[in-house]
Scaffold this active site. Structure first.
Site, PDB file in Angstrom:
ATOM      1  N   HIS A  18       0.850  -1.211   0.000  1.00  0.00           N
ATOM      2  CA  HIS A  18       0.000   0.000   0.000  1.00  0.00           C
ATOM      3  C   HIS A  18       0.877   1.249   0.000  1.00  0.00           C
ATOM      4  CE1 HIS A  18      -3.081  -2.656   2.306  1.00  0.00           C
ATOM      5  NE2 HIS A  18      -3.587  -2.446   1.096  1.00  0.00           N
ATOM      6  N   ARG A  91      -2.215  -5.991  -8.293  1.00  0.00           N
ATOM      7  CA  ARG A  91      -1.084  -6.891  -8.032  1.00  0.00           C
ATOM      8  C   ARG A  91      -0.951  -7.958  -9.102  1.00  0.00           C
ATOM      9  NH1 ARG A  91      -3.303  -8.033  -2.170  1.00  0.00           N
ATOM     10  NH2 ARG A  91      -5.059  -8.121  -3.579  1.00  0.00           N
TER      11      ARG A  91
END
Ligand code: PNS
Length: 166
Positions: A18, A91
């Site tokens: 993050h 991702r």
């Protein structure tokens, strides 16, 4: 006109993946609001206040970042902040289906708001808050996965020494 972007999520807890997205977004947009969702459908490990606090600590040296929390629909929060952009990290291909659905419904709800996707740095492509909690629960080392303050908070939550490296 300055561009305000909102990076929404659960952040239960914030990971280095993050933080990579936050740092990179801050270089692209004038002001980035990291917004923690109050989600009644999930039972989080950390309260919203704890998650906000961990994010504040982890981003305290970054200039154009703000940490906030929101309830309800993301698009309503975006409007209330007069933001034009939603930032999300991708991702792997497995993230794509959900993210495409979310971006599509958000665009349907407000055509003035764009979703920007950032590919997560390869070194964090496997990383998620769930994986971090799983690993921490069994006392494995999370040093490279989360900021120091989150590692300490995980230790307190699970009441065990998470650290095997130091
Ligand atoms: O970190 P997460 O759990 O993947 O974040 C998901 C989040 C918070 C971005 C998403 O659940 C969300 O926006 N929730 C608010 C409700 C909403 O607006 N739903 C419609 C778009 S998915």
């Amino acid at each position: 006109m300055s561009t305000v972007a909102v990076y929404p999520g659960s952040f239960d807890p914030v990971t280095n993946g993050h933080l990579d997205i936050i740092e990179r977004s801050a270089k692209v947009f004038d002001h980035v609001v990291v917004a923690v969702l109050h989600n009644r459908n999930k039972t989080p490990l950390f309260s919203v206040e704890e998650r906000v606090q961990m994010l504040k600590e982890a981003t305290k040296d970054m200039a154009n970042i703000e940490i906030d929390a929101f309830h309800g629909l993301l698009i309503d929060y975006i409007r209330s902040r007069e933001a034009g952009v939603i930032v999300r990290g991708l991702r792997a291909v497995s993230d794509f289906e959900y993210e495409m659905q979310a971006a599509s419904i958000n665009r349907k709800l407000d055509t003035n708001v764009e979703t920007f996707f950032m590919m997560t740095n390869n070194q964090y492509s496997y990383l998620s808050s769930s994986i971090v909690k799983e690993v921490a629960k069994y006392n494995a080392d999370v040093t490279d996965l989360v900021p120091q303050s989150v590692k300490a908070a995980l230790q307190r939550k699970y009441g065990e020494a998470v650290d095997q490296k130091d």
